[in-house]
Motif scaffolding. Structure first.
Motif, short mmCIF file in Angstrom:
data_model
loop_
_atom_site.label_atom_id
_atom_site.label_comp_id
_atom_site.label_asym_id
_atom_site.label_seq_id
_atom_site.Cartn_x
_atom_site.Cartn_y
_atom_site.Cartn_z
N SER A 22 0.84 -1.16 0.05
CA SER A 22 0.14 -0.40 -0.22
C SER A 22 1.04 1.21 0.44
N ASN A 23 0.53 2.15 -0.85
CA ASN A 23 0.82 3.19 -0.70
C ASN A 23 0.03 4.85 0.27
N GLU A 24 1.01 5.21 1.18
CA GLU A 24 0.70 6.54 1.46
C GLU A 24 -0.78 6.38 2.36
N THR A 25 -0.70 5.45 2.75
CA THR A 25 -1.86 5.06 3.74
C THR A 25 -2.05 5.33 5.13
N ALA A 26 -3.36 6.19 5.75
CA ALA A 26 -3.47 6.31 7.04
C ALA A 26 -3.50 5.47 7.93
N THR A 78 -2.67 10.70 13.67
CA THR A 78 -2.92 9.55 12.20
C THR A 78 -0.83 10.18 11.23
N ARG A 79 -0.72 9.40 11.23
CA ARG A 79 0.21 9.37 9.97
C ARG A 79 0.32 8.58 8.90
N PHE A 80 0.94 8.81 8.02
CA PHE A 80 0.98 7.58 6.86
C PHE A 80 1.93 7.09 6.30
N PHE A 81 1.87 6.22 5.56
CA PHE A 81 3.52 5.23 5.56
C PHE A 81 2.83 4.37 4.30
N GLY A 104 7.01 -21.67 7.06
CA GLY A 104 8.54 -22.96 6.78
C GLY A 104 9.33 -23.40 7.67
N ARG A 105 9.28 -22.49 9.32
CA ARG A 105 10.03 -22.66 10.60
C ARG A 105 9.34 -23.27 11.03
N GLY A 106 7.60 -23.54 11.27
CA GLY A 106 6.82 -24.26 12.47
C GLY A 106 6.08 -23.44 12.91
N ASP A 107 5.76 -22.38 12.00
CA ASP A 107 4.93 -21.09 12.96
C ASP A 107 4.90 -20.19 11.21
N GLU A 108 3.93 -19.23 11.67
CA GLU A 108 3.32 -18.34 10.68
C GLU A 108 3.97 -16.57 11.14
N SER A 109 4.59 -16.24 10.02
CA SER A 109 4.49 -14.86 11.14
C SER A 109 4.63 -13.52 9.20
N VAL A 110 4.50 -12.74 9.68
CA VAL A 110 4.52 -11.32 8.80
C VAL A 110 5.95 -10.41 9.09
N LEU A 111 6.57 -10.07 8.56
CA LEU A 111 7.43 -9.25 7.72
C LEU A 111 6.52 -7.88 7.47
N LEU A 112 6.52 -6.83 8.29
CA LEU A 112 6.32 -5.01 7.60
C LEU A 112 7.33 -4.22 7.53
N PHE A 113 7.12 -4.43 5.72
CA PHE A 113 8.86 -3.66 5.92
C PHE A 113 7.88 -1.95 5.66
N ALA A 114 8.17 -1.16 6.38
CA ALA A 114 7.29 0.64 6.16
C ALA A 114 8.22 1.36 5.74
N ASN A 115 7.92 2.74 5.25
CA ASN A 115 8.58 3.37 5.37
C ASN A 115 8.04 5.02 5.36
N ASP A 116 7.89 5.86 6.37
CA ASP A 116 6.93 7.28 7.13
C ASP A 116 7.01 8.26 5.90
N VAL A 174 3.47 13.39 2.13
CA VAL A 174 2.23 13.72 2.45
C VAL A 174 1.36 14.72 1.93
N ARG A 175 2.36 15.13 3.36
CA ARG A 175 1.33 16.61 4.66
C ARG A 175 2.56 17.70 3.49
N ALA A 176 3.67 17.94 2.90
CA ALA A 176 4.00 19.08 1.87
C ALA A 176 3.23 18.67 1.45
N ARG A 177 3.36 17.96 0.08
CA ARG A 177 2.05 17.61 -1.30
C ARG A 177 0.92 17.90 -0.58
N ARG A 178 0.28 18.08 0.29
CA ARG A 178 -1.16 18.66 0.36
C ARG A 178 -1.51 19.94 0.35
N GLU A 179 -0.25 20.49 1.10
CA GLU A 179 -0.05 21.78 0.97
C GLU A 179 0.50 22.60 0.10
N LEU A 180 0.94 21.86 -0.77
CA LEU A 180 2.24 22.49 -2.01
C LEU A 180 0.48 22.33 -3.02
#
Length: 838
Positions: A383-387, A400-403, A412-424, A429-435
Motif C-alpha cells: 500500500s502507498n501513503e496509507t493513513a 494519524t500518520r501516513f505510510f 516454513g519454520r513451523g509457525d507463521e509470521s508477517v514481515l512488515l516493511f514500511a516508510n513513514d 504527504v503533508r507537504a504535497r497536500r500543502e503544495l
C-alpha cells in the motif's frame, strides 16, 4: 564436483508434484546435490517408479487431483521398495496439527510447508541421500565384512541420521555445534576430542570444544596460516597428521601434553566461502579409518551449513537493525511482535515491543485485518501513503500518520509470521497536500487574473474602438467644415474671408486636439510606433514653420528661423515635424501680439540641437517640474485664457525620447518668456545610403508646392456615403481639371467601375453595408482589364496607425486621414498617375 557429491551421484530422489512449475523449482534447488532426480506428475506415476527402483528419499506433494499424497504414502508402505523409504511431505496447506499428525502417521520423515527454505530442504534431502549411500555401504559390508564391522557401520548410520536431522535453525549456534561434535564422538572409532573454530576476520576462534575442555579455553584463537587449524583454513584442504605428538608440524603444547597421536582436520566451506575449521584428535590411534573420516566430513558439512545460516541471519539482523526503514515481524494468533528494528521502535517512542500485541499499540483495526489476511492466504499486501492512526508515543494520544508499506508472509519454520516493511511518508504527504492546496489557490488567483486581464483587454479594445469612432465622427464633419472654408476663402470678400479664416483656424485646432488624444492613447497603451528612415531635418523644420506661419501672422507674432548645417538623420519625419510644430505652436499661443518666437537648429557634436524661444508669458517655477505631464496645465480654471487639453508637451516629450533624445524647458518666471531645448542624436548616414535607396524622407505636406499641379483629364472615382464629403472632393478635383464620378456606396462603385474606368479610386473606409476594405478587396479580385489594378487612395476619418496598416493590407496604395489636406491629396493622385510635381 566435490568428493561428497561424487559419492552421492548413484542415489536417486523421487519428486512427486502435479504442478510443472513446482517440479522445476525442486530440480533447481536439489540439482547441486548431484543425485539423480526422477519426476512423477501423479500418484500413479510415483508408485510405478517405486516399483522399478529404490529411492533415497521421496518428496511428495499432499494435494494432487487423482490421488493425494497421504494415499500415495499408504500404498507405498505396502510395496517392497517402499517400506523403509523416507518421505518428505511438501504442502501449501496451512500447517495445522491435524494434517501434520496425519502425515507423520503414514511414516513421513518430515512435513514441510510451502514456501520452503531452500537451504533447509536441500540439507534434509542431502542427509537422506548420504544415509542411503551409507546403507548401501552397510549392505555391501554385510556381505564382505564381519559382524563387528557391520555393527560399527550401523552405529555410524545412526550418527549420520542424527547429524542429518539436527535442527539447523537453532538459535544458539554454539549449542548446535557442540551437539554435532557429541554425536560424532559417540559414533567414532578412535577420535576422543573435537573442536570447531569459526572465522572472525583473519583469525579462527573456538566456538565448540569436546574432550579438550581442561586443556583448551573456548576463547582460544589462532591466526589463519598459523598452526594446524590456520594451515587448514589457508589451504582449504583436509590435513591428517600421524603421531602428532612427535610431528614437528604440531607446535601446540597442549596437543603434545595430552599425548595426541592422530590428528585430522577439514575446512568448513559453504558456497566457496571458508567459514571455519573442524578437527578431531585421538590419544588411542595414529590414524583414522575412512569410515570415521567420512562421518566427520558429513558432520563438518552440516556444521558449515549451520554456520553459514547463522552468518546470514546475523548479517540480516544487522541490516534490519541499521536500516532507516521501519521493519518489524509479527506472528501468532495475537500478532505479537517478534522483531522490531530501532527505527520502528523510535516510531513508538523507543518502547520495547517484543512480545507485545500489535493491538495494544492502538493501531487501526484495518491494519490488523490486513495482517491477518496475509497470514491466512499467504498473499503479499502493499500500500502507498496509507493513513494509520495509533498511540505512537504511548501517552494515550492517537495520531494519524501516513505510510507506504509491504506485508510479506514468512513460513516454513513451523509457525507463521508477517514481515512488515514500511516508510513513514507523513512529511511528504503533508507537504504535497500543502503544495496542492497552494497550487489550487494559485490556480484560482491566476484564473481571476486571467479574467481580469481579459476584461482589461476587452476594455482596452473597447476604448480603442471608442476612440476610433470618436475620431471618425469628429473628423467627418470637420472635413466638410475645413474643406469648404478653404475653398470659399479665395473668392470671399475681406469681411467674409476673416470669418472663414476663423472657421478654418478653429477647425484645424479641433483636428489637432483629436490627433493629440489619439497619440496620448497610443503612448499610454504601448501601441505607439515610429516609422524610422533617412530624413532631411532641414525640410522637416521648414514644413513645420510653414504650417504655423498663418497662425503667427494672425496673432501678430514674429517668427525668426535660423537653421544651420543639421544634415540628415534617421527618424520619423512626420513625428519630427510634429515636435517642431508643437513647440512653435505653443510659443505662438503664449506670446502676445507684437512678440517674437525664435527657432534655432544646429549640429552640436553627435547631436542636433533645436531651440525654441519666445518672449511670452513664461512659466511659473512651481509648475515647471510638471510641464511635460499629460493633462497638466498651469491654468486649469474655467477662466483660463488659452485652450487645449494639456497634451501637446507630454506628446512632444514622448516623441523626443522615442527618437533617443532629450527635451528641457527653462523660464525665468511669469512674463519672462520660455525656452525649449531639444537634443536629438543625429545618427548621420552617408550620402546615397538608407532604407529608401538614398532618398531623404520629408513630410508629404512639406517642400513641394502643389498649387500649380493639374489633373487635366484624369478620371477619378470618389466613393463616400457622406454627400458633403463627395461634393467637396468633386469641387476640389474638378478645379484641378479632373473628371470626377461620384458613388454613395461600395455597391454603386463596383457597378460604375467597368463603365467609368477611373485612373484613380478615392474611397472612404467607414461606410454602411460594405465598407472601404471590402470594396478594395472586391476591386483587387477583378481582372486588370476590368479595373482590378486601379490605383486607390483610402480617404478616411479612421486615422490611427493600425488603420493605415489595415488599408495597405486590404489593397490601397495610400492612406489620407480626414480632415483632408487637399494639396497632399492632389499630389498623391498626381504621383499615382505619373504626373510630375513642381
Amino acid at each position: 564436483m566435490t568428493n561428497v557429491e561424487q559419492r552421492t551421484s548413484s542415489a536417486s530422489v523421487l519428486l512427486v508434484d502435479d504442478t510443472p512449475a513446482n517440479l522445476l523449482v525442486l530440480n533447481a534447488v536439489l540439482k547441486p546435490l548431484g543425485a539423480r532426480l526422477v519426476e512423477a506428475k501423479s500418484g500413479t506415476e510415483a508408485l510405478e517408479a517405486i516399483r522399478r527402483e529404490p529411492f533415497a528419499v521421496v518428496l511428495l506433494d499432499v494435494q494432487m487431483p487423482d490421488m493425494d499424497g497421504f494415499e500415495v504414502a499408504r500404498r507405498l508402505r505396502q510395496m517392497e521398495h517402499g517400506r523403509e523409504m523416507p518421505i518428505l511431505f511438501l504442502t501449501a496447506i496451512h500447517r495445522d496439527e491435524v494434517y501434520a499428525r496425519r502425515g507423520y502417521a503414514t511414516g513421513a520423515a518430515d512435513y514441510i510447508t510451502k514456501p520452503f527454505d531452500a537451504d533447509v530442504l536441500r540439507a534434509r534431502v542431502k542427509a537422506f541421500v548420504d544415509l542411503f549411500q551409507q546403507r548401501e555401504e552397510v549392505r555391501q559390508a554385510q556381505v564382505a565384512l564381519r559382524t563387528r564391522e557391520r555393527d560399527e557401520a550401523v552405529r555410524r548410520l545412526v550418527a549420520f541420521e542424527r547429524i542429518a536431522t539436527a535442527a539447523l535453525d537453532a538459535e544458539d549456534l554454539g549449542v548446535l555445534l557442540k551437539q554435532l561434535l557429541d554425536i560424532f564422538l559417540g559414533a567414532a572409532d578412535a577420535a576422543d576430542s573435537a573442536m570447531v573454530l569459526l572465522r572472525e576476520g583473519d583469525e579462527l576462534k573456538a566456538h565448540a570444544v569436546v574432550g579438550l575442555n581442561e586443556e583448551v579455553d573456548e576463547r582460544f584463537s589462532v591466526r589463519i596460516g598459523e598452526g594446524i587449524a590456520g594451515q587448514i583454513a589457508a589451504s582449504r584442504q583436509p590435513v591428517e597428521i600421524v603421531d602428532a605428538s612427535k610431528s614437528p608440524d604440531v607446535g601446540s603444547h597442549w596437543l603434545r601434553a595430552r599425548g595426541t597421536r592422530g590428528l585430522y582436520g577439514v575446512p568448513l566451506l559453504y558456497d566457496g566461502e571458508m567459514v571455519g575449521v573442524a578437527h578431531i584428535g585421538s590419544t588411542r590411534a595414529s590414524r583414522f579409518s575412512d569410515a570415521e573420516k567420512r562421518l566427520f566430513t558429513a558432520m563438518a558439512e552440516r556444521a558449515a551449513w549451520a554456520v553459514a545460516r547463522h552468518v546470514k541471519r546475523s548479517r540480516l539482523h544487522d541490516v534490519l537493525s541499521k536500516a532507516p526503514a521501519l521493519i518489524c515481524i509479527v506472528g501468532g494468533p495475537d500478532l505479537r511482535y517478534e522483531f522490531a528494528n530501532p527505527a520502528y521502535r523510535a516510531l513508538f517512542g523507543g518502547r520495547e515491543l517484543l512480545g507485545t500485541k500489535l493491538a495494544d499499540t492502538g493501531v487501526d483495526r484495518e491494519i490488523i485485518d490486513k495482517l491477518r489476511h496475509v497470514l491466512r492466504t499467504g498473499e503479499t499486501v502493499a500500500s502507498n501513503e496509507t493513513a494509520i492512526t495509533a498511540d505512537w508515543r504511548g501517552d494515550g494520544e492517537r495520531e494519524t500518520r501516513f505510510f507506504s508499506f509491504t506485508m510479506q508472509p514468512m513460513r516454513g519454520r513451523g509457525d507463521e509470521s508477517v514481515l512488515l516493511f514500511a516508510n513513514d511518508v507523513t512529511a511528504h504527504v503533508r507537504a504535497r497536500r500543502e503544495l496542492e492546496a497552494h497550487q489550487a489557490e494559485r490556480a484560482q488567483v491566476l484564473e481571476r487574473e486571467r479574467i481580469a486581464r481579459a476584461e482589461a483587454e476587452m476594455a482596452s479594445r473597447a476604448k480603442d474602438q471608442f476612440l476610433a469612432t470618436v475620431s471618425h465622427e469628429l473628423r467627418t464633419p470637420l472635413n466638410a467644415i475645413l474643406g469648404w472654408a478653404v475653398l470659399a476663402r479665395p473668392q470671399a470678400p475681406p469681411q467674409l474671408d476673416r470669418a472663414l479664416a476663423v472657421i478654418e483656424r478653429n477647425a484645424r485646432a479641433q483636428a489637432r486636439i483629436i490627433d493629440d488624444v489619439l497619440d496620448i492613447s497610443r503612448i499610454v497603451s504601448g501601441k505607439f510606433r515610429l516609422d524610422i528612415g533617412p530624413t532631411n531635418l532641414t525640410e522637416v523644420i521648414q514644413s513645420a514653420v510653414e504650417s504655423v506661419r498663418p497662425a503667427a501672422e494672425a496673432r501678430g507674432v514674429e517668427l525668426s528661423i535660423t537653421i544651420g548645417e543639421v544634415g540628415r538623420m534617421l527618424g520619423d519625419s512626420e513625428r519630427l515635424q510634429q515636435i517642431v510644430w508643437n513647440l512653435l505652436s505653443n510659443g505662438i499661443k503664449f506670446t502676445p501680439k507684437g512678440g517674437k518666437v525664435a527657432l534655432e537648429a544646429a549640429s552640436a557634436g553627435p547631436n542636433v540641437v533645436i531651440r525654441v524661444r519666445d518672449d511670452g508669458q513664461g512659466i511659473d517655477p512651481a509648475f515647471l517640474p510638471h510641464l511635460f505631464e499629460a493633462f497638466r496645465q498651469a491654468d486649469g480654471s474655467t477662466t483660463r485664457r488659452h485652450g487645449g487639453l494639456g497634451l501637446g508637451l507630454a506628446i512632444v516629450k514622448q516623441l523626443v525620447q522615442a527618437h533617443g533624445g532629450t527635451i528641457e524647458a527653462a523660464s525665468e518666471g511669469n512674463g519672462k518668456g520660455a525656452t525649449f531645448i531639444v537634443e536629438l542624436p543625429s545618427r548621420s548616414i552617408p550620402t546615397g545610403s538608407g532604407a529608401d535607396g538614398g532618398h531623404d524622407r520629408a513630410p508629404e505636406s512639406a517642400a513641394i508646392s502643389t498649387e500649380n499641379v493639374r489633373l487635366e483629364g484624369l478620371r477619378v472615382l470618389v466613393v463616400d456615403d457622406e454627400e458633403d464629403a463627395r461634393m467637396l472632393l468633386k469641387r476640389v478635383l474638378e478645379d484641378r481639371g479632373a473628371v470626377v464620378s461620384l458613388a454613395a456606396s461600395s455597391e454603386q462603385a463596383l457597378d460604375d467601375l467597368p463603365q467609368f474606368r477611373p485612373d484613380v479610386l478615392v474611397s472612404d473606409i467607414g461606410m454602411p453595408g460594405t465598407d472601404g476594405y471590402s470594396l478594395i478587396r472586391s476591386v483587387r479580385a477583378l481582372p486588370s482589364e476590368k479595373g482590378g489594378r486601379t490605383p486607390a487612395i483610402a480617404l478616411t476619418a479612421y486615422a490611427r496607425v493600425e488603420d493605415s496598416q489595415r488599408a495597405f493590407a486590404a489593397g490601397f496604395q495610400r492612406h489620407v486621414p480626414k480632415p483632408v489636406d487637399f494639396g497632399r491629396l492632389v499630389s498623391l493622385i498626381a504621383n499615382l498617375c505619373g504626373i510630375p510635381l513642381g
